[in-house]
Motif scaffolding. Sequence first.
Motif, PDB file in Angstrom:
ATOM      1  N   LEU B 127       4.864  -2.247  11.811  1.00  0.00           N
ATOM      2  CA  LEU B 127       4.899  -0.907  11.122  1.00  0.00           C
ATOM      3  C   LEU B 127       4.351  -1.103   9.844  1.00  0.00           C
ATOM      4  CD1 LEU B 127       8.589   0.507  11.652  1.00  0.00           C
ATOM      5  CD2 LEU B 127       6.447   1.496  12.491  1.00  0.00           C
ATOM      6  N   VAL B 128       4.417  -2.168   9.130  1.00  0.00           N
ATOM      7  CA  VAL B 128       3.846  -2.277   7.694  1.00  0.00           C
ATOM      8  C   VAL B 128       2.489  -2.552   7.917  1.00  0.00           C
ATOM      9  CG1 VAL B 128       3.770  -3.952   5.849  1.00  0.00           C
ATOM     10  CG2 VAL B 128       6.038  -3.453   6.758  1.00  0.00           C
ATOM     11  N   LYS B 129       1.929  -3.124   8.853  1.00  0.00           N
ATOM     12  CA  LYS B 129       0.633  -3.613   9.008  1.00  0.00           C
ATOM     13  C   LYS B 129      -0.077  -1.940   9.615  1.00  0.00           C
ATOM     14  CE  LYS B 129       0.799  -8.210  10.815  1.00  0.00           C
ATOM     15  NZ  LYS B 129       1.103  -8.988  11.856  1.00  0.00           N
ATOM     16  N   MET B 130       0.363  -1.472  10.271  1.00  0.00           N
ATOM     17  CA  MET B 130      -0.077   0.180  10.659  1.00  0.00           C
ATOM     18  C   MET B 130      -0.148   0.944   9.213  1.00  0.00           C
ATOM     19  SD  MET B 130       2.299   0.736  14.146  1.00  0.00           S
ATOM     20  CE  MET B 130       2.062   2.565  14.071  1.00  0.00           C
ATOM     21  N   LYS B 131       1.074   0.953   8.266  1.00  0.00           N
ATOM     22  CA  LYS B 131       0.960   1.654   6.998  1.00  0.00           C
ATOM     23  C   LYS B 131      -0.049   1.097   6.232  1.00  0.00           C
ATOM     24  CE  LYS B 131       4.652   3.757   8.366  1.00  0.00           C
ATOM     25  NZ  LYS B 131       4.367   5.325   9.024  1.00  0.00           N
ATOM     26  N   LEU B 132      -0.312  -0.395   6.351  1.00  0.00           N
ATOM     27  CA  LEU B 132      -1.260  -0.929   5.170  1.00  0.00           C
ATOM     28  C   LEU B 132      -2.873  -0.357   5.875  1.00  0.00           C
ATOM     29  CD1 LEU B 132       0.321  -4.112   4.342  1.00  0.00           C
ATOM     30  CD2 LEU B 132      -0.335  -2.384   2.873  1.00  0.00           C
ATOM     31  N   HIS B 133      -2.861  -0.509   7.330  1.00  0.00           N
ATOM     32  CA  HIS B 133      -4.168   0.017   7.866  1.00  0.00           C
ATOM     33  C   HIS B 133      -4.436   1.558   7.457  1.00  0.00           C
ATOM     34  CE1 HIS B 133      -7.296  -0.328  10.730  1.00  0.00           C
ATOM     35  NE2 HIS B 133      -6.927   0.857  11.024  1.00  0.00           N
ATOM     36  N   VAL B 135      -4.198   2.903   4.771  1.00  0.00           N
ATOM     37  CA  VAL B 135      -4.636   2.749   3.439  1.00  0.00           C
ATOM     38  C   VAL B 135      -5.766   1.877   3.151  1.00  0.00           C
ATOM     39  CG1 VAL B 135      -2.429   3.906   2.343  1.00  0.00           C
ATOM     40  CG2 VAL B 135      -2.935   1.214   2.333  1.00  0.00           C
ATOM     41  N   GLY B 136      -6.156   1.247   4.354  1.00  0.00           N
ATOM     42  CA  GLY B 136      -7.099   0.345   4.350  1.00  0.00           C
ATOM     43  C   GLY B 136      -7.058  -1.020   3.731  1.00  0.00           C
ATOM     44  N   LEU B 137      -5.563  -1.510   3.622  1.00  0.00           N
ATOM     45  CA  LEU B 137      -5.159  -2.722   2.924  1.00  0.00           C
ATOM     46  C   LEU B 137      -4.473  -3.528   3.917  1.00  0.00           C
ATOM     47  CD1 LEU B 137      -4.439  -1.743  -0.659  1.00  0.00           C
ATOM     48  CD2 LEU B 137      -6.301  -2.460  -0.128  1.00  0.00           C
ATOM     49  N   ARG B 138      -4.781  -3.489   5.137  1.00  0.00           N
ATOM     50  CA  ARG B 138      -4.178  -4.488   6.152  1.00  0.00           C
ATOM     51  C   ARG B 138      -4.357  -6.048   5.829  1.00  0.00           C
ATOM     52  NH1 ARG B 138      -6.271  -5.499  10.785  1.00  0.00           N
ATOM     53  NH2 ARG B 138      -7.572  -4.053  10.806  1.00  0.00           N
ATOM     54  N   GLY B 139      -5.651  -6.156   5.254  1.00  0.00           N
ATOM     55  CA  GLY B 139      -6.171  -7.516   4.918  1.00  0.00           C
ATOM     56  C   GLY B 139      -5.582  -8.148   3.641  1.00  0.00           C
ATOM     57  N   ALA B 153      -3.463  -1.003  -6.102  1.00  0.00           N
ATOM     58  CA  ALA B 153      -1.986  -0.804  -6.279  1.00  0.00           C
ATOM     59  C   ALA B 153      -1.483   0.531  -5.897  1.00  0.00           C
ATOM     60  CB  ALA B 153      -1.831  -1.134  -7.829  1.00  0.00           C
ATOM     61  N   ARG B 154      -2.217   1.535  -6.317  1.00  0.00           N
ATOM     62  CA  ARG B 154      -1.976   2.958  -6.000  1.00  0.00           C
ATOM     63  C   ARG B 154      -2.040   2.982  -4.168  1.00  0.00           C
ATOM     64  NH1 ARG B 154      -2.926   6.515 -10.490  1.00  0.00           N
ATOM     65  NH2 ARG B 154      -3.698   4.736 -11.537  1.00  0.00           N
ATOM     66  N   ARG B 155      -2.770   2.494  -3.646  1.00  0.00           N
ATOM     67  CA  ARG B 155      -2.800   2.578  -2.245  1.00  0.00           C
ATOM     68  C   ARG B 155      -1.529   1.734  -1.548  1.00  0.00           C
ATOM     69  NH1 ARG B 155      -8.858   0.809  -1.946  1.00  0.00           N
ATOM     70  NH2 ARG B 155      -8.555   0.377   0.200  1.00  0.00           N
ATOM     71  N   LEU B 189      -7.398   9.946   1.118  1.00  0.00           N
ATOM     72  CA  LEU B 189      -6.286   9.503   1.591  1.00  0.00           C
ATOM     73  C   LEU B 189      -4.972  10.516   1.645  1.00  0.00           C
ATOM     74  CD1 LEU B 189      -5.628   5.737   0.593  1.00  0.00           C
ATOM     75  CD2 LEU B 189      -5.791   6.663   2.919  1.00  0.00           C
ATOM     76  N   ILE B 190      -5.080  11.075   0.363  1.00  0.00           N
ATOM     77  CA  ILE B 190      -4.077  12.246   0.191  1.00  0.00           C
ATOM     78  C   ILE B 190      -4.429  13.272   1.374  1.00  0.00           C
ATOM     79  CG2 ILE B 190      -3.079  14.365  -1.308  1.00  0.00           C
ATOM     80  CD1 ILE B 190      -3.587  12.296  -3.620  1.00  0.00           C
TER      81      ILE B 190
END
Lengths: 265, 274
Positions: B127-133, B135-139, B153-155, B189-190
């Motif tokens: 789930l965390v990886k999906m949420k980070l994906h 916002v483009g920050l999975r990596g 940080a905002r993302r 993103l919004i």
Amino acid sequence: MRANAFLKGFVAIGRITVDGVWKIGAGTKFILNVISRSRMTFQRPRLLIDEIFFTGTLSLIIIIVSGLFVGLVLGLQGYETLKRYGSAEAVGTLVALSLVRELGPVVAALLFASRAGSAMTAKIGIMKSTEQLSAMQMMAVDPYARVVTPMFWGGFFSMPLLAAIFSAMGIIGGYLITVVVIGVDGGAFWSQMQANVDFHGDILNGIYKSIVFGFAVNTISLFEGFDCVPTAEGVSRAVTRTVVTSALAILALDFVLTAFMFTGV
Amino acid sequence: MVKSTTKAIPIIEFSSVSFSYGDRRIIKDVSISLPPKKITAIFGGSGTGKTTFLRLVGGQLNPSKGDVFFDGKSINRMKYSDLYSARRRMGMLFQFGALFTDLSVFDNVAFPLREHTNLPSRLIDDLVKMKLHAVGLRGAASLKTAELSGGMARRVALARAIALDPELIMYDEPFTGLDPIATSVIANLIQKLNSALGITSVLVTHDVEVSLKIVDHCIVMAGGEVIGQGSPEEIRKSHNPQIRQFIKGEIDGPVPLHYPSETYEVDLGIKHAG
């Protein structure tokens, strides 16, 4: 003109009194809130263990080193004084009683307030000023239960252990300087100590003292952090207040407790 | 066939709400409702009560008068446990992210999931990886928060805000302090999250140009009061001098440049007061 100055002084005294009473009331309400939300802390031991590490384990170095040096000085001073009366062997008793009754709980609490208390205030204050506590509230997580209460209990359990370690290190310091360096008889050092230090009257009372000091320091530290003005200056002022108020509270409480415990008042 | 007369309940409704800090009135008798599943922007200069507005919705502040309704229930009259249940259905992006500085990016996003669910850690990881994906920050999952730029940080904070799939997301000054690229990323993103998740979004901001491009509805506040509302087009065409000054960023106007004081001459001692 003089009446005006008198009035200003009167107003200032009034303000200090009202602020003081407000702080006592708010602090009491705060600590009741903290204690009433303790369930999570004991249901999730990991939270408690982390805070014992933060307040206790990270304070170990300063406690061990200070305890050792206090013991060395006590041994040296005690030996020099007792030698004049021909009872240098009683130095073990002097070191042990001084430490377990007074210096252990008091100095350990002062060091605890400076190291762990100030860190707790800074941590809560920074979390407040960077809206981390607000963010937690908005995630439907109670910051009292999740952050403040584990810190309180972590410090509460750490304090008596730190005081005991301080006293133990002090006794080792006293032994090293008097027995190993000066040459006082080791058997006399330990046997006099064993004969004259009472478990209930001395050791337990010292532990009770450290529990009371721990409660006071944790309450002051966490309240100051939670109540600080959420700016860099506000946090630094809160940290200063934590150290000063805790030191005064420890010394005042020590007097009261000593009066009750050891003098039969 | 009987025509349905039931009206969709607005997810947020202010009913004659006033709020004061001591003697200072921040919000004065405001009555508004926010359309569900749309992006609403609340505009206003600094100190006009925008952030107070969000804190009233989240129940972090209580109005001195009136009621704030969330999904038909008064937030300010709720029991503590009901308030916390309501907050689980909200997400909030704070002005500077408000990330937990002692946790990594991954642990920040996992925080609400770990606190509110008993999901196995494997599922939380996914789930965390999906949420980070999203916002483009999975990596960036393993990074410390100190290693993030303002926009990142905002993302991350946004990923954390949507971790529990809220029905409402509130954004407090989401574009403040960001470079143009980061601003566009957040704006995009919004918009995407709003349409993909079908949630209601509320932005409080004074960044007019970016916001007008992405929002469906605008509310303009000044001096704690609502001075206008409507679609972005209606706000752009408004004849209200206060709204015009704000939208165009004019230096002087109904909102004066100078803080109220004695005249310049009196302050310099050239003339006497009165």
